[in-house]
Design a protein around this motif. Structure first.
Motif, PDB file in Angstrom:
ATOM      1  N   GLU A 147       1.002  -0.661  -0.189  1.00  0.00           N
ATOM      2  CA  GLU A 147      -0.235   0.115  -0.066  1.00  0.00           C
ATOM      3  C   GLU A 147       0.725   1.311   0.230  1.00  0.00           C
ATOM      4  OE1 GLU A 147      -2.830   0.271   3.140  1.00  0.00           O
ATOM      5  OE2 GLU A 147      -3.676  -1.617   2.935  1.00  0.00           O
ATOM      6  N   PRO A 148       0.853   2.619  -1.115  1.00  0.00           N
ATOM      7  CA  PRO A 148       1.092   3.300  -0.590  1.00  0.00           C
ATOM      8  C   PRO A 148       0.873   4.553   0.689  1.00  0.00           C
ATOM      9  CG  PRO A 148      -0.746   3.593  -2.087  1.00  0.00           C
ATOM     10  CD  PRO A 148      -0.304   2.470  -1.266  1.00  0.00           C
ATOM     11  N   HIS A 149       2.036   5.226   0.615  1.00  0.00           N
ATOM     12  CA  HIS A 149       1.845   6.237   2.327  1.00  0.00           C
ATOM     13  C   HIS A 149       1.014   7.121   1.521  1.00  0.00           C
ATOM     14  CE1 HIS A 149       3.551   9.117   4.714  1.00  0.00           C
ATOM     15  NE2 HIS A 149       3.448   8.034   5.485  1.00  0.00           N
ATOM     16  N   PRO A 150      -0.118   7.360   3.012  1.00  0.00           N
ATOM     17  CA  PRO A 150      -1.025   8.254   2.471  1.00  0.00           C
ATOM     18  C   PRO A 150      -0.712   9.592   1.620  1.00  0.00           C
ATOM     19  CG  PRO A 150      -0.822   8.042   4.496  1.00  0.00           C
ATOM     20  CD  PRO A 150       0.154   7.227   4.182  1.00  0.00           C
ATOM     21  N   LEU A 151       0.774   9.942   1.958  1.00  0.00           N
ATOM     22  CA  LEU A 151       0.788  11.621   1.703  1.00  0.00           C
ATOM     23  C   LEU A 151       2.442  11.276   0.787  1.00  0.00           C
ATOM     24  CD1 LEU A 151       1.782  12.731   5.097  1.00  0.00           C
ATOM     25  CD2 LEU A 151       0.049  13.470   3.631  1.00  0.00           C
ATOM     26  N   MET A 152       2.457   9.905  -0.204  1.00  0.00           N
ATOM     27  CA  MET A 152       2.775  10.169  -1.322  1.00  0.00           C
ATOM     28  C   MET A 152       3.193  10.671  -2.581  1.00  0.00           C
ATOM     29  SD  MET A 152       5.036   7.575  -2.115  1.00  0.00           S
ATOM     30  CE  MET A 152       5.080   6.071  -2.469  1.00  0.00           C
ATOM     31  N   HIS A 153       3.422  11.817  -2.634  1.00  0.00           N
ATOM     32  CA  HIS A 153       3.343  12.677  -4.015  1.00  0.00           C
ATOM     33  C   HIS A 153       4.703  13.187  -4.957  1.00  0.00           C
ATOM     34  CE1 HIS A 153       5.754  14.260  -0.630  1.00  0.00           C
ATOM     35  NE2 HIS A 153       6.561  15.513  -1.308  1.00  0.00           N
ATOM     36  N   GLN A 154       4.359  14.045  -5.683  1.00  0.00           N
ATOM     37  CA  GLN A 154       5.554  13.788  -6.976  1.00  0.00           C
ATOM     38  C   GLN A 154       5.477  15.647  -7.582  1.00  0.00           C
ATOM     39  OE1 GLN A 154       5.765  11.462 -10.010  1.00  0.00           O
ATOM     40  NE2 GLN A 154       7.234  11.814 -10.526  1.00  0.00           N
ATOM     41  N   THR A 155       6.882  15.454  -7.355  1.00  0.00           N
ATOM     42  CA  THR A 155       7.275  17.084  -8.264  1.00  0.00           C
ATOM     43  C   THR A 155       7.920  17.055  -9.534  1.00  0.00           C
ATOM     44  OG1 THR A 155       8.542  17.386  -6.786  1.00  0.00           O
ATOM     45  CG2 THR A 155       6.447  18.019  -5.886  1.00  0.00           C
ATOM     46  N   GLN A 156       8.097  17.798  -9.741  1.00  0.00           N
ATOM     47  CA  GLN A 156       8.826  17.754 -11.169  1.00  0.00           C
ATOM     48  C   GLN A 156       9.845  18.775 -10.762  1.00  0.00           C
ATOM     49  OE1 GLN A 156       8.317  16.166 -14.203  1.00  0.00           O
ATOM     50  NE2 GLN A 156      10.555  16.400 -14.596  1.00  0.00           N
ATOM     51  N   THR A 157      10.160  18.609 -10.009  1.00  0.00           N
ATOM     52  CA  THR A 157      11.666  19.240  -9.824  1.00  0.00           C
ATOM     53  C   THR A 157      12.931  18.694  -8.803  1.00  0.00           C
ATOM     54  OG1 THR A 157      11.060  18.823  -7.493  1.00  0.00           O
ATOM     55  CG2 THR A 157      10.238  21.321  -8.494  1.00  0.00           C
ATOM     56  N   LEU A 158      13.927  19.357  -9.215  1.00  0.00           N
ATOM     57  CA  LEU A 158      14.779  18.375  -8.673  1.00  0.00           C
ATOM     58  C   LEU A 158      15.161  19.926  -6.841  1.00  0.00           C
ATOM     59  CD1 LEU A 158      17.898  17.341  -8.555  1.00  0.00           C
ATOM     60  CD2 LEU A 158      18.931  19.267  -8.896  1.00  0.00           C
ATOM     61  N   ASP A 159      15.037  18.375  -5.743  1.00  0.00           N
ATOM     62  CA  ASP A 159      15.343  19.028  -4.542  1.00  0.00           C
ATOM     63  C   ASP A 159      15.912  18.352  -3.839  1.00  0.00           C
ATOM     64  OD1 ASP A 159      12.979  19.330  -5.632  1.00  0.00           O
ATOM     65  OD2 ASP A 159      11.760  18.225  -3.940  1.00  0.00           O
ATOM     66  N   TYR A 160      17.385  19.422  -2.895  1.00  0.00           N
ATOM     67  CA  TYR A 160      17.913  19.106  -2.458  1.00  0.00           C
ATOM     68  C   TYR A 160      17.306  19.513  -0.804  1.00  0.00           C
ATOM     69  CZ  TYR A 160      20.907  21.241  -6.181  1.00  0.00           C
ATOM     70  OH  TYR A 160      21.302  20.885  -6.809  1.00  0.00           O
ATOM     71  N   ILE A 161      17.300  18.772   0.459  1.00  0.00           N
ATOM     72  CA  ILE A 161      16.727  17.619   1.221  1.00  0.00           C
ATOM     73  C   ILE A 161      18.265  17.899   2.094  1.00  0.00           C
ATOM     74  CG2 ILE A 161      15.021  16.839   2.951  1.00  0.00           C
ATOM     75  CD1 ILE A 161      13.931  16.445  -0.548  1.00  0.00           C
ATOM     76  N   ILE A 162      17.632  19.010   3.415  1.00  0.00           N
ATOM     77  CA  ILE A 162      19.042  18.987   4.367  1.00  0.00           C
ATOM     78  C   ILE A 162      17.993  18.708   5.908  1.00  0.00           C
ATOM     79  CG2 ILE A 162      20.691  20.417   6.075  1.00  0.00           C
ATOM     80  CD1 ILE A 162      20.720  22.176   3.191  1.00  0.00           C
ATOM     81  N   ILE A 163      18.142  17.503   6.459  1.00  0.00           N
ATOM     82  CA  ILE A 163      17.591  17.187   7.618  1.00  0.00           C
ATOM     83  C   ILE A 163      18.314  17.421   9.032  1.00  0.00           C
ATOM     84  CG2 ILE A 163      16.957  15.064   8.871  1.00  0.00           C
ATOM     85  CD1 ILE A 163      15.287  15.115   6.476  1.00  0.00           C
ATOM     86  N   LEU A 164      18.044  19.081   9.290  1.00  0.00           N
ATOM     87  CA  LEU A 164      18.167  19.923  10.197  1.00  0.00           C
ATOM     88  C   LEU A 164      18.251  18.992  12.166  1.00  0.00           C
ATOM     89  CD1 LEU A 164      17.215  23.896   9.737  1.00  0.00           C
ATOM     90  CD2 LEU A 164      19.489  22.593   8.908  1.00  0.00           C
ATOM     91  N   SER A 165      17.358  18.554  11.674  1.00  0.00           N
ATOM     92  CA  SER A 165      16.892  17.943  13.611  1.00  0.00           C
ATOM     93  C   SER A 165      15.736  16.889  12.856  1.00  0.00           C
ATOM     94  CB  SER A 165      16.652  19.051  14.312  1.00  0.00           C
ATOM     95  OG  SER A 165      14.847  19.437  14.641  1.00  0.00           O
TER      96      SER A 165
END
Length: 160
Positions: A94-112
């Motif tokens: 089953e997919p996660h209920p918040l599964m989504h997709q954007t047409q972007t290159l994303d740089y994501i940094i986990i701060l905490s």
């Protein structure tokens, strides 16, 4: 221990009379809370490359960003534990209920905190200091811990 706020302070620099100045210093006001505790603060956006340094592109704050063509999107995200959002573990396949997709290159940094990055095939646990380069994939975030996760995301418009 320092607590990271749900809504960040934004300092914007600029020029006045040929000198560098602080043009703005305030708590971010482009904020949404589509789910209780899931706070998204959109910090800055651009709508061209190269960037016009004198222009700020204000766009509506939404759970799924709509990055402007040839633009960028900078957001600060406070993600509470799944249990606080009422998200229950999903069954295999089953997919996660918040599964989504954007047409972007994303740089994501986990701060905490920590959070799982879930893809259609596989997942990985991310902790403070980890960086994700997300290349237009279908994905979701799952905070299975007891504390919030704070992440910064910079989204760049990508070729379709």
């Amino acid at each position: 221990m320092t607590t990271i706020p749900k809504i960040p302070r934004r300092i914007v620099t600029g020029h006045k009379n040929g000198k560098s100045v602080i043009a703005e210093d305030a708590i971010v006001n482009n904020v949404s809370e589509d789910f209780p505790g899931l706070v998204i603060s959109d910090i800055w956006s651009t709508d061209s490359m190269p960037v016009d340094l004198e222009k700020e592109t204000r766009i509506p704050n939404t759970a799924i960003p709509h990055t402007p063509v040839n633009g960028s999107y900078f957001r600060y995200v406070h993600i509470p534990p799944d249990k606080d959002l009422g998200i229950m573990p999903t069954s295999a396949g089953e997919p996660h209920p918040l599964m989504h997709q954007t047409q972007t290159l994303d740089y994501i940094i986990i701060l905490s905190g920590e959070i799982y990055l879930i893809l259609e095939e596989g997942e990985t646990l991310l902790k403070a200091g980890d960086i994700v380069v997300q290349r237009g994939t279908n994905h979701a975030w799952s905070n299975r811990s007891d504390t919030p996760c704070i992440q910064l995301a910079i989204l760049l418009d990508a070729k379709k």
